[in-house]
Design a protein around this motif. Structure first.
Motif, PDB file in Angstrom:
ATOM      1  N   ALA A  95       0.909  -1.302   0.037  1.00 44.87           N
ATOM      2  CA  ALA A  95       0.025  -0.073  -0.237  1.00 44.87           C
ATOM      3  C   ALA A  95       0.855   1.231  -0.032  1.00 44.87           C
ATOM      4  CB  ALA A  95      -0.833   0.170   1.044  1.00 44.87           C
ATOM      5  N   CYS A  96       2.102   1.226   0.751  1.00 43.36           N
ATOM      6  CA  CYS A  96       2.807   2.425   0.740  1.00 43.36           C
ATOM      7  C   CYS A  96       3.646   2.615  -0.374  1.00 43.36           C
ATOM      8  CB  CYS A  96       3.950   2.082   2.155  1.00 43.36           C
ATOM      9  SG  CYS A  96       3.117   2.507   3.700  1.00 43.36           S
ATOM     10  N   ALA A  97       3.909   1.450  -1.451  1.00 43.84           N
ATOM     11  CA  ALA A  97       4.478   1.459  -2.639  1.00 43.84           C
ATOM     12  C   ALA A  97       3.406   2.092  -3.377  1.00 43.84           C
ATOM     13  CB  ALA A  97       4.671   0.162  -2.793  1.00 43.84           C
ATOM     14  N   GLY A  98       2.151   1.687  -3.322  1.00 47.04           N
ATOM     15  CA  GLY A  98       1.082   2.582  -4.203  1.00 47.04           C
ATOM     16  C   GLY A  98       1.228   3.979  -4.011  1.00 47.04           C
ATOM     17  N   PHE A  99       1.227   4.400  -2.603  1.00 48.49           N
ATOM     18  CA  PHE A  99       1.383   5.812  -2.502  1.00 48.49           C
ATOM     19  C   PHE A  99       2.494   6.520  -3.040  1.00 48.49           C
ATOM     20  CE2 PHE A  99      -1.705   4.753   0.633  1.00 48.49           C
ATOM     21  CZ  PHE A  99      -2.777   5.815   0.773  1.00 48.49           C
ATOM     22  N   VAL A 100       3.670   5.630  -2.854  1.00 46.60           N
ATOM     23  CA  VAL A 100       4.939   6.374  -3.618  1.00 46.60           C
ATOM     24  C   VAL A 100       4.817   6.421  -4.966  1.00 46.60           C
ATOM     25  CG1 VAL A 100       7.433   5.744  -4.335  1.00 46.60           C
ATOM     26  CG2 VAL A 100       6.399   5.449  -1.785  1.00 46.60           C
ATOM     27  N   LEU A 101       4.147   5.490  -5.845  1.00 38.76           N
ATOM     28  CA  LEU A 101       3.732   5.331  -7.238  1.00 38.76           C
ATOM     29  C   LEU A 101       2.928   6.634  -7.502  1.00 38.76           C
ATOM     30  CD1 LEU A 101       3.029   1.812  -7.957  1.00 38.76           C
ATOM     31  CD2 LEU A 101       5.139   3.209  -8.846  1.00 38.76           C
ATOM     32  N   ALA A 102       2.085   6.980  -6.670  1.00 34.20           N
ATOM     33  CA  ALA A 102       0.913   8.057  -7.008  1.00 34.20           C
ATOM     34  C   ALA A 102       1.420   9.526  -6.666  1.00 34.20           C
ATOM     35  CB  ALA A 102       0.016   8.012  -5.881  1.00 34.20           C
ATOM     36  N   ALA A 103       2.859   9.363  -5.806  1.00 36.32           N
ATOM     37  CA  ALA A 103       3.391  10.681  -5.891  1.00 36.32           C
ATOM     38  C   ALA A 103       4.451  10.732  -6.855  1.00 36.32           C
ATOM     39  CB  ALA A 103       4.407  10.770  -4.486  1.00 36.32           C
ATOM     40  N   ALA A 104       4.860   9.649  -7.483  1.00 36.00           N
ATOM     41  CA  ALA A 104       5.771   9.629  -8.571  1.00 36.00           C
ATOM     42  C   ALA A 104       5.143  10.139  -9.777  1.00 36.00           C
ATOM     43  CB  ALA A 104       6.491   8.359  -8.566  1.00 36.00           C
ATOM     44  N   ALA A 105       3.765   9.870  -9.892  1.00 42.25           N
ATOM     45  CA  ALA A 105       3.007  10.144 -10.948  1.00 42.25           C
ATOM     46  C   ALA A 105       2.616  11.587 -11.119  1.00 42.25           C
ATOM     47  CB  ALA A 105       1.573   9.176 -10.891  1.00 42.25           C
ATOM     48  N   ASP A 106       2.415  11.954  -9.837  1.00 44.36           N
ATOM     49  CA  ASP A 106       2.127  13.424  -9.861  1.00 44.36           C
ATOM     50  C   ASP A 106       3.351  14.282 -10.068  1.00 44.36           C
ATOM     51  OD1 ASP A 106      -0.625  13.306  -8.838  1.00 44.36           O
ATOM     52  OD2 ASP A 106      -0.296  13.361  -6.830  1.00 44.36           O
ATOM     53  N   TRP A 107       4.519  13.603  -9.641  1.00 39.41           N
ATOM     54  CA  TRP A 107       5.687  14.552 -10.145  1.00 39.41           C
ATOM     55  C   TRP A 107       5.875  14.480 -11.459  1.00 39.41           C
ATOM     56  CZ3 TRP A 107      10.533  12.825 -12.031  1.00 39.41           C
ATOM     57  CH2 TRP A 107      11.330  13.425 -11.885  1.00 39.41           C
ATOM     58  N   ALA A 108       6.014  13.677 -12.090  1.00 31.37           N
ATOM     59  CA  ALA A 108       5.920  13.348 -13.294  1.00 31.37           C
ATOM     60  C   ALA A 108       5.034  14.169 -14.402  1.00 31.37           C
ATOM     61  CB  ALA A 108       6.091  11.864 -13.993  1.00 31.37           C
ATOM     62  N   MET A 109       3.984  14.129 -13.798  1.00 37.10           N
ATOM     63  CA  MET A 109       2.763  15.010 -14.590  1.00 37.10           C
ATOM     64  C   MET A 109       3.177  16.695 -14.365  1.00 37.10           C
ATOM     65  SD  MET A 109       0.964  13.366 -16.548  1.00 37.10           S
ATOM     66  CE  MET A 109      -0.414  14.205 -16.694  1.00 37.10           C
ATOM     67  N   ALA A 110       3.512  16.871 -13.064  1.00 35.47           N
ATOM     68  CA  ALA A 110       3.870  18.391 -12.805  1.00 35.47           C
ATOM     69  C   ALA A 110       5.130  18.780 -13.791  1.00 35.47           C
ATOM     70  CB  ALA A 110       4.208  18.356 -11.493  1.00 35.47           C
ATOM     71  N   ARG A 111       6.198  17.956 -13.766  1.00 33.39           N
ATOM     72  CA  ARG A 111       7.288  18.160 -14.767  1.00 33.39           C
ATOM     73  C   ARG A 111       6.891  18.342 -16.087  1.00 33.39           C
ATOM     74  NH1 ARG A 111      13.035  17.945 -12.972  1.00 33.39           N
ATOM     75  NH2 ARG A 111      13.050  17.784 -15.049  1.00 33.39           N
ATOM     76  N   LEU A 112       5.904  17.200 -16.803  1.00 36.36           N
ATOM     77  CA  LEU A 112       5.790  17.332 -17.898  1.00 36.36           C
ATOM     78  C   LEU A 112       4.802  18.742 -18.146  1.00 36.36           C
ATOM     79  CD1 LEU A 112       5.216  15.692 -20.648  1.00 36.36           C
ATOM     80  CD2 LEU A 112       3.255  14.879 -19.682  1.00 36.36           C
ATOM     81  N   ARG A 113       4.216  19.183 -17.229  1.00 41.12           N
ATOM     82  CA  ARG A 113       3.149  20.141 -17.511  1.00 41.12           C
ATOM     83  C   ARG A 113       4.220  21.553 -17.639  1.00 41.12           C
ATOM     84  NH1 ARG A 113      -0.385  18.651 -13.148  1.00 41.12           N
ATOM     85  NH2 ARG A 113      -1.657  17.235 -14.051  1.00 41.12           N
ATOM     86  N   ALA A 114       5.060  21.555 -16.713  1.00 43.25           N
ATOM     87  CA  ALA A 114       6.178  22.765 -16.619  1.00 43.25           C
ATOM     88  C   ALA A 114       6.865  22.637 -17.821  1.00 43.25           C
ATOM     89  CB  ALA A 114       7.040  22.641 -15.653  1.00 43.25           C
TER      90      ALA A 114
END
Length: 125
Positions: A95-114
């Motif tokens: 479950a914690c790994a899933g939370f890390v994946l969610a944070a990584a996806a948010d980070w990647a999307m923010a970088r892509l948008r920027a």
């Protein structure tokens, strides 16, 4: 979109709760084995809740680990079920790994948008 992700996360949590505490005959089985099934279910739960509650991810992750422990303990009173420390450790870790994946996806999307915003502005004159 947020309401859809939150509904999906809660429905997934309800399905995992039913699979954990419901009659063993109604639990889905796969070729992944018991640990693999637990890992898949709880990484999806962590990912779903991590995406659903972005602003409170740390708190939601902590609550999730506590509730996973409660869910495991509730198996003492569920007929045909057994509580095991190994199950709790696999469930909480994935479950914690899933939370890390969610944070990584948010980070990647923010970088892509920027990066998209910088390139769409064009050269300065």
């Amino acid at each position: 979109m947020s309401i859809f992700v939150r509904c999906f996360a809660w429905l997934l949590a309800a399905a995992v709760t039913f699979a954990t505490l419901g009659p063993p005959g109604l639990r889905p089985h796969s070729d992944l084995g018991q640990d693999g099934e637990h890992a898949l279910a709880f990484v999806l739960v962590g990912l779903a809740f991590g995406l659903a509650y972005r602003n409170r991810r740390w708190v939601v992750a902590a609550v999730a680990v506590v509730l996973i422990g409660v869910l495991e303990l509730m198996q003492f009173w569920a007929p045909g079920r057994h509580a095991r420390l190994e199950d709790f450790l696999v469930d909480a870790a994935t479950a914690c790994a899933g939370f890390v994946l969610a944070a990584a996806a948010d980070w990647a999307m923010a970088r892509l948008r920027a990066s998209s915003a910088v390139t769409s502005e064009g050269p300065a004159e």
